[in-house]
Design a protein around this motif. Sequence first.
Motif, short mmCIF file in Angstrom:
data_model
loop_
_atom_site.label_atom_id
_atom_site.label_comp_id
_atom_site.label_asym_id
_atom_site.label_seq_id
_atom_site.Cartn_x
_atom_site.Cartn_y
_atom_site.Cartn_z
N MET A 1 2.34 1.81 -3.32
CA MET A 1 1.37 2.40 -4.25
C MET A 1 1.10 3.87 -3.95
O MET A 1 1.19 4.72 -4.82
CB MET A 1 0.04 1.64 -4.15
N TYR B 1 -5.49 4.15 -7.46
CA TYR B 1 -4.61 2.98 -7.57
C TYR B 1 -5.34 1.66 -7.71
O TYR B 1 -4.74 0.61 -7.63
CB TYR B 1 -3.69 2.91 -6.34
N THR B 2 -6.66 1.72 -7.90
CA THR B 2 -7.39 0.45 -7.90
C THR B 2 -6.98 -0.45 -9.06
O THR B 2 -7.20 -1.65 -9.01
CB THR B 2 -8.92 0.68 -7.97
N ILE C 1 -6.65 6.23 -2.49
CA ILE C 1 -6.61 4.88 -3.06
C ILE C 1 -7.36 4.80 -4.38
O ILE C 1 -7.06 3.95 -5.22
CB ILE C 1 -7.18 3.85 -2.04
N PHE D 1 -2.58 -3.74 -6.17
CA PHE D 1 -3.81 -3.51 -5.42
C PHE D 1 -4.38 -4.83 -4.88
O PHE D 1 -4.63 -4.96 -3.67
CB PHE D 1 -4.84 -2.80 -6.32
N HIS E 1 -3.83 -0.62 -9.98
CA HIS E 1 -2.41 -0.90 -9.76
C HIS E 1 -2.19 -2.41 -9.61
O HIS E 1 -3.03 -3.10 -9.05
CB HIS E 1 -1.95 -0.16 -8.50
N PHE F 1 -10.43 -1.11 0.15
CA PHE F 1 -10.58 -2.19 -0.84
C PHE F 1 -12.03 -2.47 -1.20
O PHE F 1 -12.29 -3.18 -2.15
CB PHE F 1 -9.95 -3.47 -0.29
N LEU G 1 0.85 -1.20 0.00
CA LEU G 1 0.00 0.00 0.00
C LEU G 1 0.87 1.24 0.00
O LEU G 1 0.61 2.22 -0.71
CB LEU G 1 -0.91 0.00 1.23
#
Lengths: 140, 94, 160, 802, 119, 495, 112
Positions: free
Chosen positions: D186, D202-203, D199, D208, D205, D266, D183
Amino acid sequence: MKINDVILRTVTKIVVFIILTFGVYLFLSGHNTPGGGFIGGLVLASAIVLLYLSHDIETVQKSLPLDFKLVAASGVLLATGTGIGSLLFGAPFMSQTFAYFDLPVFGKTELTTVTIFEAGVALAVVGVVVTIILSISEDE
Amino acid sequence: MVEKILYTALTLFAITIVIALIRIIKGPSMPDRAVALDMIGVNLISMIAVISIVLKTKAFLEAILILGILAFISTIAISKYVERGVIVERKSDN
Amino acid sequence: MPAQFLFNLFIAFLWMLLQDEDELKITTFFGGFIVGIVIIFLMHRFFHTQFYLRRLYSLIKLIFIFISELAASSLLIIKQILSPKLKIKPGIFTYKTELRGDWEITTLAMLLTLTPGSVVMEVNPDGDMFYIHAMDIEQSKADVLRSITKFEKAIMEVTR
Amino acid sequence: MFSVTFAIILPFIIAALVPFIHRRFKFIHIGWLVMLVPITLFVMLARLIPSVASGKTYIQTYSWIPTLNINFTTYLDGLSMILGLLITGVGSLVILYSIYYLSTKESLQHFYCYLLLFMGAMLGVVFSDNLMVLYVFWELTSVSSFLLIAFWNHRKASRLGAQKAMLITVSGGIAMLVGFIMLHTMTGSFSIREIITSIGDYTDHALFVPAMILVLLGAFTKSAQFPFHIWLPDAMEAPTPVSAYLHSATMVKAGIYLVARFTPVFGGDQIWFWTVSGVGMITLFWGSFNAVRQTDLKALLAYSTVSQLGLIMSLLGLGSIALQYGYSADSVLYTQATFAALFHLINHSTFKGALFMVVGIVDHELGTRDIRRLGGLMTFMPITFTVGVIGSLSMAGLPLFNGFLSKEMFFAATVQIMNADVFSLQSLGIIFPVIAWIASVFTFVYCMIIIFKTFLGPVQPEKLDKPLHEAPMGMLISPIILSILVVGIFFFPNLLGAYILKPAMASIYPMFGDPANLTPSIHAWHGVKPELLMTIGVVIVGTLLYRLLKKWKPVYGLLSSRYTFNAFYNNFLSFAASKSTIVTNKYMTGLLRDYLVYIYLFFILTVGGFFFYSGAFSPNFSTDARIRVYEVILVGVMAVAAVAMLFAKSRMTATLLNGVLGYSIAIFFVIFRAPDLALTQLVVESITTVLFLLAFSHLPDWKRENIPSKTKITNAVISVGTGAVVVLVALAVLNYDRFESISTFFEDAYELAGGANIVNAILGDFRGFDTMLEVVVLFIAGLGVYTMIKLRAKKGDENSEN
Amino acid sequence: MNVNQTIELGAALLILLGSIMSVISALGIIRLPDVYTRSHAATKSSTLAVLLSLTGAFIYFWVHEGFISVRLLLGIIFVFLTAPVSGHLITRAAYRARVKLTDNSSDDELKDVLFPEEK
Amino acid sequence: MMNNIIVLPLIIPIMVGVILVFLRPYVKTQRVISLVTMLGMAGISLYILNKIQTEGILRLDFGGWEPPFGILFVADSFAMLFVLTANIVTAICLIYAFSSIGESHEKMYFYPFVLFLIAGVNGSFLTGDMFNLFVCFEVMLLASYVLVTLGGKKAQLRESIKYVVINILSSWFFLVALAYLYGALGTLNMAHLSERVAEVGQGPLLTTISIIFLIVFSLKAGLLLFFWLPGSYSVPPTAIAALFGALLTKVGIYALFRTFTLIFYHEPSITHTLIGIMAGVTLVLGCIGAIAYKDVRLIASYNVVIAVGFILVGLAVATQASLEGSIYYVIHDMVAKAMLFLIAGTMIALTGKTKINEISGLIRNYPLFGWMVFVVTCSLAGIPPLSGFVGKVLVGQGAIESGSYILLALAFLSSIVVLYSLLRIFLSSIFGETIISVEDEVPLKKGMIISIVLLAIGTVSLGLGAEFISGYVSDAAHTLFNPSVYIEAVLGGNK
Amino acid sequence: METLIILLIGILVAVATYLILSRNIIRVILGTAVLSHAVHLLILTLGGLKTGNVPLLTEADAPYTDALPQALILTAIVISFAVTAFILVLAYRAYQDIGTDDLDALRGTNDE
Ligand code: NA
Ligand code: NA
């Protein structure tokens, strides 16, 4: 018949002196010709080895009543000490200097701190080699 | 001319060493080998002298003397070992 | 101790020679003398015997005798080695010497050993009996015995 | 002003003082003093409830390792408030209980020290904003749990249980740590709050999903989710107050907390949804199913805890789907699952805490928790019985108790999820209500077991070691308080909803605006809805199954114990232990030759292999120096001498051949214009030979080596290979002519160092330092030889230390 | 060819002679039947060989570079001093280590003294 | 450049060691002097480290000969962190030795040998010359040879033969590599080597040579080629074993980092991949070994192996974060490994037994000692806030950044095995029923427990106080990651 | 010449390796001795053979042969001497106490 080592011992007496002289010569002249502290020391040590080979331990020890461990230690101290010495003069560690002097008897002579350093090396070499050989020989 | 002679001499010395080596390998006894080793040492002395001439240098003359000294010391050591099994004795052993 | 003094001079001399200088310099000699003092000081307990300068001459004479003996008998050995068939009968014989003292005995033994055809194998504990190995006992024993007498005489001239 | 940081630190400080206090005040039970800690903290936290309920959060930052973004940032919001209250509240009650439970003969200073340690760690977990700090406390909870489980460490079972719990939870923690690091990679931040806000970018990424899985591993292991649940039953070796506190009310909730905390990170992702809810569902079922077969009350409660944790977990999974939709009236429906989860989280702590204490009382007073030896305690232990029944019925999800409310909401959520049109839920959604219902049936059954097998039925005094009697009042206070809560919450659920759950919802759905919209009003009666029908079904079928328990219990026998996860864990450890010994002994043979072979082979393979593979070899002999006949002969001499060494029949011959080698090298040093080397080599070689001879006096001559020809061939291949690689690389180096050597500098040795012998000038001056050290090496060797010979071990001190 | 060159050639020939001597003595240690006879060849012939080659070198340096090498002289002296001792010690060791004399040896007056029990 | 102070970590122990040879009979004096020396050196090291932060990399050209011609010491933060930690750990091990090693050893030059060992170690860290590195290695090795055999028990003699022969072989490879290196590049100064390699590119030949260096240093570090390690680390007296466990492999690790970040960093797809594979296999084999045996010293030894693998993951990955992580981890490991070995030795000293299943319940006899075992267990398993944690995080971060997931997995899984292997010791030998009755209780000597507690304090404060060293560590990693910094410091002045 | 010497080095290395892989400790030690011979030659050969005069300034004019490898070898010789001395004594001490010079008998105990 008991072994008579008279020939060996007699010749050794001469030979050892030649070797010792040669050793000192090698040690001192190493700066300009082959030789130096190491070789000088090794040659000196081999002279002592020769003594041990041709005589017995006790006889040699009586003639050379030295603790060779301490001889070696002194050598190391001398060698490292010259390094430290340069610190006192504000020079980088292990700086060697040399100069030419006109000495009354010797004439124009080069004196260099390397010689002191190499003396340490030679002493250490002699001390160590003899220590090793003596230790093994004395072992039952 | 001189150089050719010298190189011939070097070759001959080298051949001597080869022969001595054969004796070292063959033996049969340890003193045989010691003799041969001593011989190699002595020949090396000659070789160094000749090489010094060839290379026109005095730098190896110390080596000649040293080699003489050491061949001697080695031979003594080996002989004593062969003879007594111990090369440095105590007085009591004598 | 005169012997030590002599030895000291010897070392100094050696020293001077070792320098390989173009001319002989007293300063170098003196330096060698100092080196000698150091060595002899360290080694003085070894030094039991005496040494006399005046015997130098006899010594040189001895050396010459020796060299001529050496050359003569070397040829003999070479001949033997190179002969197509080895016809030698080696053997060990004894010789009782009149020489006394380490130096005399040693010198004789060395000279004997150096001359071809003979090697001194043992010296008895009393130091008066040599056990000599001869390359070819029949031919060289006589030669050897002749050399020995010569050497003994020459040595005694040096030492006594 | 209340400081969260203070709340975390206080327990640690007191924990450190406990041993000293204990030594000074031996006459009082130290628990009384310790209890002040959670009470104080609870009160302080409680005073903040209103302001937190109004949406206020408290943040404090102290720097720890700012260079690495690791700072001690505490964060009090709705979610952490719930856990904080549980930790301090249940903590107070448990300590009170423990005062009566543990006699002063036990090493109380240890017990309370660990307990306080745990409390501080747990508070740290829930109040930390920085992931690294959270991780620190997370592992500390595992450590303190380990110590508490192993409190009676003279028992083997305690030690094994502790080890299992530690291994599994720490492993999960490590996985979680990796997730945290991902995390950070990222988002560049360790702050949960910051990560939540960023976040979204970066979903997609690559890290992730891995990060998510790893964080979940941490949560699942800690919260005893299937298949990691196996440590929890074994953790019951701990004293019962510990079980009540750590292993039902708080520590196991840390995983739940983590999932809730990370839902905004998440949540909304399909994998998250399925993993969390799926694992939760399986755990729910598996725990309840296994609880039924238990005969040890504590084990039963442990499985029941597993099951209930699964329930909460699955609810969090279901609720996370709301984030897939974003805020809307529809999606709010899904948030109800999360609400239910939080609600049940609290409820579970109340009834399960009470039940554990009840079981503890039974165990403490009667010396057993085996239901086969118990029965009919109702008459002898009326208060205990009452509390037990309240707890059990609440757990079974029956009305009048808080469990009913959250259970109903759970059913509702499972039904609701079938309406979702994402994540293939149209077809698969049905499994949620089905599993939920089945698991609830088993839950009902084991609750009945607790009530009937323990408190009702025939008394079996002959099977008990102690006379039947009610527990001392002090021991009862805590369970009574908890059972009052169980009932109280049923009647006033919305109080909890408004003050406690609402702000927590805001933490989980920070982007959904006013949390009031996410906070439903809780009612015991809301008409005939599917959830009510499900509950009724549970009661009917559950009663039936309980009645027929003897008939179908053999089903459990069908599950071979060899295939349980417990067996897997045990087998794995014993397999690892035995196989690792075999494997290691296989290559660690103790034989020098083998080790050398490894090294040589590695050299040949890597160096030789790469050398050929890379095409570095390009021979070119044109630049070679001229060669003379005698030199060739000498080379031959050396080669022959070397090879002859291999076949030498005696060590002397070999040594002499080595001498030949040494002397020949010296002559090469002469040929190569190295006078100093020649000199040194000659002397060293001779002295070495002397040394060999000296040593030979103490050694036997060598015998013919009895080596199998296979070994000989291997040795030969390795030898030739090594020689070949050395030669080939050397030839390549020879042709590599890119640089001038630095050594032309030394040719001014006479001006620079006053020496005409360049080598000597290098040794004495330019590189005098090497020489100095080399002398030291020599000196050490000499001194070492001396000590080796002079210092010998005396007989008898071979094994022990001096 | 001037005088110096002639002398240098002479020195070289001296060395060549030495090398030939050396090969001959090597033949000796191959051909001769036992260690005692071989040691004759080794200590003597090779001593002579060394003497010749060192003298050759000495002369060469003297003539060619006007340099009197004491080290070479010392080397010669040293070889002379030590070679007989080596020969003596090796043969003695061999005998005491019971290395057999060759079969056609005639007398052995040492055997009775050293190993009387082997009669 | 003139920074004579940076030679002190080498020259002081040597000179003091030699002086102690003269003081052979005076054991107490030797103790005091050696301890004071080590503490003084720690102080000097700290001073130098701080000086670097303000003045940049310090260098000392011995004899005043400017690089690349002479030998020089180069003190950057990376080197000095190693030096500082090594000296502190050695000082603590000395305290342990005072009450454990026995007068017979003390009179047989134990303290001089330890001082020579640390001199070699310090020299290896500081030197900027490849051949001098070889010489410093030898100083260290010779001292270690003597220390392994010191006491002359059968097991010591047995294992030291293997240790010595393997090290002779590895020193030989070192010389071979140096021969190739000098033959190809014509220089020995590390910075100059780096410059020359960069100039022509690290072609196949130079890469081949670098692999030989890799083998040499791996042998010293116990990277994959660790066969010599478990045997030789489990036979010497405890204080020595602890020194070995803490220091010796670190020298190899240091050399690996230095060589492959400063000189041979151009072909990471070959060299660093190879390092990565080796590190991975080391981790696996170390883990298998750590649970294979019941002998505490063997368990400790395989834990050394695991740590080596872990630290080298940082080099294989070679991001700034991972390098930084490795440095943190090395510092941590020196402290914690010393502690582990001291503990293992103490357990054996207290019970006379070596296997964990033969020892039980020590915490009842020696509670403080028992807790120390727990601390070291947690510390080595990387449980925060003890010292292993920060390094682990950063190495992990680096591995993630560079996508080395297999190494990442192995590295972190190894922590679990470490935990398991040490927890076994704790549960089996520390917890449980005691086997020692009060009468039979061997008193736990003060010096023993004090040194263990000091190391425990060390591991705790390294974790909690990571920020205090973070500046040094990031400076060290910065230098490693940017070779030009080092090169500029060495060769910049005279161009 | 260089090529020939390198081939010789190869032979020395091979022989030394074979010796080192033996069971007898003396053979192993002799192997290490041969190894060091080989590497000394290697350093000298790769440092450039016969490319100049003897590195004595009193002797001849430049170019001199590379003196640095010579200095390095000198150091290496002395170190290998020290190590050889040590291991020789170690070998016989082990023989005295353990009663074997066979490395296979020095396995140690792996009794688990
Ligand atoms: Na080249
Ligand atoms: Na050597």
